[in-house]
Design a protein around this motif. Structure first.
Motif, PDB file in Angstrom:
ATOM      1  N   TYR A 188      -3.037  -3.464  -4.575  1.00  0.00           N
ATOM      2  CA  TYR A 188      -3.194  -2.008  -4.624  1.00  0.00           C
ATOM      3  C   TYR A 188      -2.870  -1.507  -6.024  1.00  0.00           C
ATOM      4  O   TYR A 188      -1.775  -1.750  -6.544  1.00  0.00           O
ATOM      5  CB  TYR A 188      -2.261  -1.360  -3.594  1.00  0.00           C
ATOM      6  N   PRO A 199      -3.794   9.275  -3.076  1.00  0.00           N
ATOM      7  CA  PRO A 199      -5.231   9.585  -3.024  1.00  0.00           C
ATOM      8  C   PRO A 199      -6.098   8.711  -3.939  1.00  0.00           C
ATOM      9  O   PRO A 199      -7.196   8.344  -3.559  1.00  0.00           O
ATOM     10  CB  PRO A 199      -5.300  11.053  -3.470  1.00  0.00           C
ATOM     11  N   ASN A 216      -2.358   1.638  -8.552  1.00  0.00           N
ATOM     12  CA  ASN A 216      -2.059   3.061  -8.730  1.00  0.00           C
ATOM     13  C   ASN A 216      -1.633   3.248 -10.179  1.00  0.00           C
ATOM     14  O   ASN A 216      -1.198   2.302 -10.842  1.00  0.00           O
ATOM     15  CB  ASN A 216      -0.889   3.486  -7.816  1.00  0.00           C
ATOM     16  N   GLU A 248       0.842  -1.194   0.000  1.00  0.00           N
ATOM     17  CA  GLU A 248       0.000   0.000   0.000  1.00  0.00           C
ATOM     18  C   GLU A 248       0.881   1.249   0.000  1.00  0.00           C
ATOM     19  O   GLU A 248       1.877   1.302   0.713  1.00  0.00           O
ATOM     20  CB  GLU A 248      -0.859  -0.023   1.273  1.00  0.00           C
ATOM     21  N   TYR A 249       0.497   2.248  -0.815  1.00  0.00           N
ATOM     22  CA  TYR A 249       1.251   3.508  -0.864  1.00  0.00           C
ATOM     23  C   TYR A 249       0.482   4.652  -0.222  1.00  0.00           C
ATOM     24  O   TYR A 249       1.061   5.656   0.143  1.00  0.00           O
ATOM     25  CB  TYR A 249       1.584   3.862  -2.319  1.00  0.00           C
ATOM     26  N   GLY A 250      -0.858   4.541  -0.189  1.00  0.00           N
ATOM     27  CA  GLY A 250      -1.665   5.597   0.406  1.00  0.00           C
ATOM     28  C   GLY A 250      -1.875   6.800  -0.492  1.00  0.00           C
ATOM     29  O   GLY A 250      -2.263   7.861  -0.012  1.00  0.00           O
ATOM     30  N   GLU A 267      -5.446   5.646  -4.975  1.00  0.00           N
ATOM     31  CA  GLU A 267      -5.139   4.212  -4.851  1.00  0.00           C
ATOM     32  C   GLU A 267      -6.422   3.391  -4.663  1.00  0.00           C
ATOM     33  O   GLU A 267      -7.310   3.777  -3.909  1.00  0.00           O
ATOM     34  CB  GLU A 267      -4.232   4.000  -3.644  1.00  0.00           C
TER      35      GLU A 267
END
Ligand SMILES: O=P(O)(O)OC[C@H]1O[C@H](OP(=O)(O)OP(=O)(O)O)[C@H](O)[C@@H]1O
Ligand SMILES: Nc1ncnc2[nH]cnc12
Length: 188
Positions: free
Chosen positions: A111, A94, A113, A90-92, A96
């Motif tokens: 996840y 917005p 992106n 997970e990158y977090g 994602e």
């Protein structure tokens, strides 16, 4: 069989099969990166995919980690189409999109992106077994408002129940495990 796929088919016949909690899991360069994956096989995979699907107007290739990456990379180099990797990290960011992946033998979080609304994408992976991974990635692509033009895998396990797959999937070869050994069938 497509003669360009014969070296791949031959190498698959020697693949060892290991037990993963009752699931007969074969080990091959295409699906595991071991034994070493010959460049000629990667090239044959990229050519085989280009022969089978229309890549005109495709904005991005999308490959789930880990074992979709080398096939997506080979195809990206061959076509000049950028590659997005669906990560288990997970990158977090917005935009994602997180989805739950269930495979024939395990589960994880994926996840997405790097895919924009309206992008036309091709989903690339190494193997189709239950179809849980493809369904999870398609769910993420739908949430990202991408258009999935094709889904392609190198190998389709015909001995697995693709109960989770509701979409058309193109593949290069059909395989199955029988009496502890991997068999290659022609997919065409
Ligand atoms: O059709 P399914 O039952 O979903 O199985 C296929 C998926 O299983 C493997 O991935 P896995 O998540 O095990 O991880 P890996 O790519 O990191 O080996 C494989 O690379 C496919 O993505
Ligand atoms: N590497 C692999 N070998 C066999 N079956 C699989 N299903 C998903 N990944 C696999």
């Amino acid at each position: 069989m497509d003669s360009n796929l014969e070296p791949l088919a031959r190498s698959l016949r020697d693949a060892p099969v290991v037990d993963r909690d009752g699931y007969e899991y074969f080990v091959h360069g295409v699906t595991d990166g071991i034994p070493p994956l010959e460049p000629a096989v990667l090239e044959a995979v990229a050519d085989g995919i280009r022969d089978r699907i229309d890549l005109e107007g495709v904005d991005k290739l999308v490959a789930p980690e880990a074992m979709g990456i080398h096939h997506g990379t080979a195809l990206s180099i061959a076509t000049g189409i950028p590659l997005v990797v669906v990560r288990k990290r997970e990158y977090g960011f917005p935009e994602e999109v997180a989805v739950h992946q269930t495979t024939s033998y395990g589960e994880d979080e994926l996840y997405l992106n790097g895919v924009d609304p309206g992008d036309r994408v091709v989903l690339v992976d190494d193997v189709l077994s239950s179809g849980g991974t493809i369904e999870a990635v398609c769910e993420a692509l739908e949430a990202a408002e991408a258009e999935v033009s094709d889904i392609v895998v190198v190998l389709r396990r015909v001995d697995a129940d693709h109960e989770d797959v509701s979409r058309e999937v193109t593949n290069l070869l059909d395989v199955r495990v029988r009496d502890g050994a991997l068999e290659v069938l022609d997919s065409e």
